[in-house]
Motif scaffolding. Structure first.
Motif, short mmCIF file in Angstrom:
data_model
loop_
_atom_site.label_atom_id
_atom_site.label_comp_id
_atom_site.label_asym_id
_atom_site.label_seq_id
_atom_site.Cartn_x
_atom_site.Cartn_y
_atom_site.Cartn_z
N GLN A 262 41.95 58.09 42.60
CA GLN A 262 43.30 58.32 43.10
C GLN A 262 44.40 57.86 42.14
O GLN A 262 45.58 58.13 42.40
N THR A 263 44.05 57.17 41.05
CA THR A 263 45.07 56.58 40.19
C THR A 263 44.80 56.85 38.72
O THR A 263 43.86 57.54 38.35
N PHE A 264 45.62 56.23 37.88
CA PHE A 264 45.50 56.29 36.42
C PHE A 264 44.29 55.53 35.91
O PHE A 264 43.87 55.71 34.76
N ALA A 265 43.72 54.64 36.74
CA ALA A 265 42.79 53.62 36.27
C ALA A 265 41.40 54.17 35.97
O ALA A 265 40.95 55.16 36.56
N ASP A 266 40.71 53.46 35.07
CA ASP A 266 39.31 53.73 34.78
C ASP A 266 38.39 52.66 35.35
O ASP A 266 37.19 52.89 35.49
N THR A 267 38.96 51.49 35.67
CA THR A 267 38.13 50.37 36.12
C THR A 267 38.95 49.45 37.01
O THR A 267 40.19 49.43 36.93
N VAL A 268 38.25 48.69 37.87
CA VAL A 268 38.91 47.85 38.87
C VAL A 268 38.18 46.51 38.96
O VAL A 268 36.94 46.46 38.93
N PHE A 269 38.94 45.42 39.08
CA PHE A 269 38.38 44.11 39.41
C PHE A 269 39.01 43.65 40.71
O PHE A 269 40.24 43.69 40.86
N PHE A 270 38.20 43.17 41.65
CA PHE A 270 38.70 42.78 42.96
C PHE A 270 38.91 41.28 43.06
O PHE A 270 38.11 40.48 42.58
N THR A 271 40.02 40.92 43.71
CA THR A 271 40.41 39.54 43.92
C THR A 271 40.66 39.33 45.42
O THR A 271 40.40 40.22 46.23
N ASN A 272 41.19 38.16 45.75
CA ASN A 272 41.51 37.84 47.14
C ASN A 272 43.02 37.82 47.42
O ASN A 272 43.41 37.69 48.57
N SER A 273 43.84 37.92 46.38
CA SER A 273 45.27 37.76 46.56
C SER A 273 46.04 38.37 45.40
O SER A 273 45.49 38.64 44.34
N GLY A 274 47.36 38.50 45.62
CA GLY A 274 48.22 38.99 44.56
C GLY A 274 48.34 38.01 43.42
O GLY A 274 48.41 38.40 42.25
N THR A 275 48.39 36.71 43.74
CA THR A 275 48.47 35.71 42.68
C THR A 275 47.28 35.82 41.73
O THR A 275 47.44 35.74 40.51
N GLU A 276 46.09 36.02 42.27
CA GLU A 276 44.91 36.17 41.42
C GLU A 276 44.99 37.41 40.54
O GLU A 276 44.48 37.41 39.41
N THR A 277 45.61 38.46 41.05
CA THR A 277 45.75 39.66 40.21
C THR A 277 46.66 39.39 39.03
O THR A 277 46.44 39.91 37.93
N ALA A 278 47.71 38.58 39.24
CA ALA A 278 48.60 38.23 38.13
C ALA A 278 47.84 37.47 37.05
O ALA A 278 48.01 37.72 35.85
N GLU A 279 47.01 36.53 37.47
CA GLU A 279 46.24 35.75 36.50
C GLU A 279 45.37 36.64 35.63
O GLU A 279 45.31 36.49 34.41
N LEU A 280 44.67 37.58 36.27
CA LEU A 280 43.78 38.45 35.49
C LEU A 280 44.58 39.40 34.62
O LEU A 280 44.21 39.64 33.46
N ALA A 281 45.67 39.94 35.12
CA ALA A 281 46.47 40.87 34.32
C ALA A 281 46.97 40.19 33.04
O ALA A 281 46.95 40.79 31.95
N ILE A 282 47.39 38.94 33.16
CA ILE A 282 47.87 38.18 32.00
C ILE A 282 46.73 37.93 31.02
O ILE A 282 46.86 38.12 29.81
N LYS A 283 45.58 37.49 31.54
CA LYS A 283 44.42 37.26 30.68
C LYS A 283 43.98 38.55 29.99
O LYS A 283 43.67 38.56 28.80
N MET A 284 43.94 39.63 30.75
CA MET A 284 43.48 40.91 30.21
C MET A 284 44.35 41.37 29.06
O MET A 284 43.86 41.86 28.03
#
Length: 390
Positions: A84-106
């Motif tokens: 449904q989106t632009f993406a090729d891959t997904v990592f699942f977290t439990n919260s929005g804060t955790e998504t920010a952490e991974l996005a920065i690391k990535m």
């Protein structure tokens, strides 16, 4: 004496014991129309029958195994999001804060692996990206960072909407740009489409990555599955949470294959992220919300609500200034103190969420019935009248 629940919230003295659709029932029996939806979390309202059936069905089979094993529910949700989106891959977290952490690391790992390490992120004043040390450094507001130093380095905040400042800051030292297509906590401020396109062009020119934070504005809230679709641009990395779980804690980082190329085995993990319970519910939510007919209904309801709110503003010029936002992510810019108007709204039996810039957020369930929208605005009218006569 400190209470048993850490007092980091100024909680309203209401205790809800039941929810159904867009209605909440307090312990004393009073009913409230919920225009906050748990801060844009309950995308399909309270106790949606399909979500209840999905959760209870999965709970009877399997709750948790950890990411040491294949999780079919996780795979199915990832496949649907990629479709449904632009993406090729997904990592699942439990919260929005955790998504920010991974996005920065990535983003940092991407440049490191390319052999040209970059550390600096450009963000925008008024942003909210979570409560972790990295996320508060990204937002940079005094309210969020005071007393928590030293902050993680590498974040530079720019004035919201100042494209001259943005262009002056962009060069080949920038790691990534992080932006909410519609700021939520910042006061329901959509970034104009031409500015989103300018961010994409600048990132392409300099080799920086573009990260969209759609934790609050995503999952159908603006009438498209994700808000950036209105501008016809795509990010390299996207943060998703809140509505994707329909009330169950769930988040996701979506990325292109290139942007995610540095995240190999061992570079990131989550004990609970992507568990069978969360992903079963998230799959059902995404199946419902991504349906074009459902999104068209969100757009129709949004038009109806906005029209009624414009009438509310016109009828109470001393209390309200204007309506802003997109889809069912709307803000009432107030002239009177927003917190006082929110309190008056509670007295009238309708729940709204204050935000920055003296704004009241209206974030109803995406499937809220028309009659509930009408009732909500009537109650807001009652609240404004009572406030003005007090």
């Amino acid at each position: 004496m400190i209470p048993s629940v850490l007092p980091t919230y100024n909680r309203t003295p209401l205790s809800f014991v039941k929810g159904e659709g867009s209605w909440l029932t307090e312990a004393d029996g009073r009913r409230f129309l919920d225009l906050g939806a748990g801060i844009a979390v309950n995308a399909l309202g309270h106790a949606h029958p399909e979500l209840v059936a999905t959760l209870s069905g999965q709970a009877q089979k399997l709750w948790h195994v950890s990411n040491l094993y294949q999780i079919p529910e996780q795979q199915a949700l990832a496949d649907l999001l990629v479709e449904q989106t632009f993406a090729d891959t997904v990592f699942f977290t439990n919260s929005g804060t955790e998504t920010a952490e991974l996005a920065i690391k990535m983003a940092r790992k991407y440049h490191y692996d390319k052999g040209t390490p970059r550390e600096t992120f450009l963000t925008f004043e008024g942003a909210f990206h979570g409560r972790s040390t990295a996320a508060i450094a990204a937002a940079g507001s005094e309210k969020m960072v005071k007393g928590f130093g030293p902050l993680m380095p590498g974040f530079r905040q720019l004035p919201w909407g100042d494209m001259e400042a943005f262009e002056a800051a962009m060069d080949d030292s920038i790691c990534a740009v992080i932006v909410e297509p519609v700021q939520g906590e910042g006061g329901i401020r959509p970034m104009p489409e031409d500015q989103l396109r300018a961010l994409r062009a600048a990132c392409d020119r300099t080799g920086a990555l573009l990260i969209f934070d759609e934790v609050q504005c995503g999952m159908g809230r603006t009438g498209k599955l994700f808000a950036h679709e209105w501008a016809g641009v795509t990010p390299d990395i996207m943060m998703v949470a809140k509505g994707i779980g329909g009330g169950f804690p769930l988040g996701a980082v979506l990325a292109t294959e290139d942007a995610a190329s540095g995240m190999v085995a061992g570079t990131h993990g989550s004990t609970y992220g992507g568990n069978p319970l969360g992903c079963a519910v998230g799959l059902k939510v995404t199946q419902i919300v991504s349906d074009p007919a459902f999104l068209a209904e969100v757009g129709r309801k949004a038009g109806l609500l906005r029209q009624k709110l414009e009438g509310l503003v016109a009828g109470h010029p001393d209390s309200f200034d204007s309506v802003r936002g997109m889809g069912l992510m709307l803000g009432l810019k107030c002239k009177a103190p927003a917190a006082d108007l929110a309190a008056a709204a509670r007295e009238a039996g309708v729940l709204v969420v204050p935000a920055a810039d003296n704004v009241l957020r209206l974030l109803p369930a995406l499937n809220i019935p028309d009659e509930d929208l009408a009732e909500a605005v009537e109650r807001l009218d009652t609240a404004a009248t009572a406030f003005e006569s007090a």
